[in-house]
Design a protein around this motif. Structure first.
Motif, PDB file in Angstrom:
ATOM      1  N   TYR A  33     -14.662 -36.992  37.985  1.00 22.97           N
ATOM      2  CA  TYR A  33     -14.554 -35.808  38.835  1.00 22.97           C
ATOM      3  C   TYR A  33     -14.684 -36.233  40.288  1.00 22.97           C
ATOM      4  O   TYR A  33     -15.481 -37.095  40.627  1.00 22.97           O
ATOM      5  N   THR A  34     -13.824 -35.651  41.105  1.00 21.74           N
ATOM      6  CA  THR A  34     -13.855 -35.907  42.538  1.00 21.74           C
ATOM      7  C   THR A  34     -14.346 -34.642  43.223  1.00 21.74           C
ATOM      8  O   THR A  34     -13.769 -33.562  43.036  1.00 21.74           O
ATOM      9  N   ILE A  35     -15.402 -34.804  43.982  1.00 17.44           N
ATOM     10  CA  ILE A  35     -16.020 -33.683  44.685  1.00 17.44           C
ATOM     11  C   ILE A  35     -15.731 -33.819  46.177  1.00 17.44           C
ATOM     12  O   ILE A  35     -15.892 -34.898  46.751  1.00 17.44           O
ATOM     13  N   THR A  36     -15.323 -32.724  46.787  1.00 17.90           N
ATOM     14  CA  THR A  36     -15.192 -32.657  48.242  1.00 17.90           C
ATOM     15  C   THR A  36     -16.164 -31.596  48.731  1.00 17.90           C
ATOM     16  O   THR A  36     -16.073 -30.433  48.334  1.00 17.90           O
ATOM     17  N   ILE A  37     -17.109 -32.023  49.560  1.00 15.25           N
ATOM     18  CA  ILE A  37     -18.109 -31.126  50.140  1.00 15.25           C
ATOM     19  C   ILE A  37     -17.733 -30.944  51.600  1.00 15.25           C
ATOM     20  O   ILE A  37     -17.548 -31.932  52.311  1.00 15.25           O
ATOM     21  N   PRO A  78     -20.886 -29.355  61.369  1.00 17.34           N
ATOM     22  CA  PRO A  78     -19.873 -28.320  61.183  1.00 17.34           C
ATOM     23  C   PRO A  78     -18.464 -28.903  61.269  1.00 17.34           C
ATOM     24  O   PRO A  78     -18.159 -29.683  62.172  1.00 17.34           O
ATOM     25  N   GLY A  79     -17.643 -28.581  60.286  1.00 12.50           N
ATOM     26  CA  GLY A  79     -16.266 -29.065  60.243  1.00 12.50           C
ATOM     27  C   GLY A  79     -16.093 -30.386  59.512  1.00 12.50           C
ATOM     28  O   GLY A  79     -14.970 -30.787  59.225  1.00 12.50           O
ATOM     29  N   GLU A  80     -17.190 -31.067  59.195  1.00 10.49           N
ATOM     30  CA  GLU A  80     -17.095 -32.358  58.512  1.00 10.49           C
ATOM     31  C   GLU A  80     -17.127 -32.192  56.996  1.00 10.49           C
ATOM     32  O   GLU A  80     -17.627 -31.203  56.468  1.00 10.49           O
ATOM     33  N   GLY A  81     -16.601 -33.224  56.322  1.00  8.24           N
ATOM     34  CA  GLY A  81     -16.596 -33.222  54.873  1.00  8.24           C
ATOM     35  C   GLY A  81     -16.975 -34.582  54.331  1.00  8.24           C
ATOM     36  O   GLY A  81     -17.029 -35.575  55.062  1.00  8.24           O
ATOM     37  N   PHE A  82     -17.254 -34.624  53.041  1.00  6.19           N
ATOM     38  CA  PHE A  82     -17.589 -35.865  52.347  1.00  6.19           C
ATOM     39  C   PHE A  82     -16.973 -35.778  50.959  1.00  6.19           C
ATOM     40  O   PHE A  82     -17.070 -34.746  50.298  1.00  6.19           O
ATOM     41  N   GLN A  83     -16.320 -36.856  50.543  1.00  6.81           N
ATOM     42  CA  GLN A  83     -15.674 -36.867  49.226  1.00  6.81           C
ATOM     43  C   GLN A  83     -16.178 -38.067  48.428  1.00  6.81           C
ATOM     44  O   GLN A  83     -16.355 -39.158  48.974  1.00  6.81           O
ATOM     45  N   TYR A  84     -16.403 -37.843  47.136  1.00  9.70           N
ATOM     46  CA  TYR A  84     -16.796 -38.945  46.265  1.00  9.70           C
ATOM     47  C   TYR A  84     -16.271 -38.686  44.856  1.00  9.70           C
ATOM     48  O   TYR A  84     -15.949 -37.560  44.500  1.00  9.70           O
ATOM     49  N   THR A  85     -16.203 -39.760  44.078  1.00  8.79           N
ATOM     50  CA  THR A  85     -15.779 -39.665  42.686  1.00  8.79           C
ATOM     51  C   THR A  85     -16.868 -40.247  41.805  1.00  8.79           C
ATOM     52  O   THR A  85     -17.443 -41.290  42.112  1.00  8.79           O
ATOM     53  N   SER A  86     -17.159 -39.555  40.730  1.00 12.16           N
ATOM     54  CA  SER A  86     -18.138 -40.011  39.755  1.00 12.16           C
ATOM     55  C   SER A  86     -17.603 -39.664  38.372  1.00 12.16           C
ATOM     56  O   SER A  86     -16.441 -39.287  38.234  1.00 12.16           O
ATOM     57  N   GLY A  87     -18.434 -39.800  37.357  1.00 15.05           N
ATOM     58  CA  GLY A  87     -17.946 -39.524  36.015  1.00 15.05           C
ATOM     59  C   GLY A  87     -19.047 -39.110  35.071  1.00 15.05           C
ATOM     60  O   GLY A  87     -20.242 -39.224  35.371  1.00 15.05           O
ATOM     61  N   THR A  88     -18.618 -38.625  33.913  1.00 13.25           N
ATOM     62  CA  THR A  88     -19.545 -38.247  32.856  1.00 13.25           C
ATOM     63  C   THR A  88     -18.865 -38.458  31.514  1.00 13.25           C
ATOM     64  O   THR A  88     -17.635 -38.545  31.440  1.00 13.25           O
ATOM     65  N   MET A  89     -19.672 -38.535  30.462  1.00 10.69           N
ATOM     66  CA  MET A  89     -19.144 -38.713  29.118  1.00 10.69           C
ATOM     67  C   MET A  89     -19.629 -37.568  28.234  1.00 10.69           C
ATOM     68  O   MET A  89     -20.798 -37.174  28.301  1.00 10.69           O
ATOM     69  N   LEU A  90     -18.708 -37.045  27.435  1.00  4.65           N
ATOM     70  CA  LEU A  90     -19.045 -36.004  26.462  1.00  4.65           C
ATOM     71  C   LEU A  90     -18.776 -36.522  25.050  1.00  4.65           C
ATOM     72  O   LEU A  90     -17.997 -37.457  24.859  1.00  4.65           O
TER      73      LEU A  90
END
Length: 127
Positions: A33-37, A78-90
């Motif tokens: 999953y890639t999250i953009t905050i 304000p106006g800035e973002g941060f993106q990262y990718t992580s993972g999980t197993m089901l």
């Protein structure tokens, strides 16, 4: 003016089934999953901790808590973002994940930014 600080934090999620890491015959389904905050508010804040609730289709629940994300505690003006990718197993081909980030403003106010549940699904799982 009654300002809800968490409204100033936007969280977007993209998910991907990682077939090369998965082994369906042994109930191993891996998802990235890639999250953009993004700080869409007016107050700078630093992401301190994360809390995830991960559920598979069998009702198994995993909770994950920890400092920051991928070893970082990004400070978002304000106006800035941060993106990262992580993972999980089901153990099932489908599940959900959601939770919250705990942030602290530059003035010391602590608040939670909710992360709405999102679907984790291997291809051909949903018809």
């Amino acid at each position: 003016m009654d300002l809800n600080i968490s409204d100033g934090i936007q969280v977007d999620v993209d998910t991907l089934y990682v077939e090369s890491e998965s082994d369906p015959d042994n109930n191993r389904f891996v998802f990235a999953y890639t999250i953009t905050i993004r700080n869409i508010g007016e107050i700078p804040a630093k992401l301190m901790t994360r809390h995830w609730v991960i559920r598979d289709a069998n009702g198994k629940v995993q909770e994950v808590q920890g400092d920051g994300v991928v070893g970082e505690q990004p400070h978002l003006k304000p106006g800035e973002g941060f993106q990262y990718t992580s993972g999980t197993m089901l153990e099932t081909s489908m599940g959900t994940m959601g939770g919250s980030y705990c942030l602290v403003t530059d003035t010391g106010e602590e608040f939670k930014a909710p992360i709405a549940d999102f679907l984790l699904s291997a291809p051909r799982t949903l018809h």
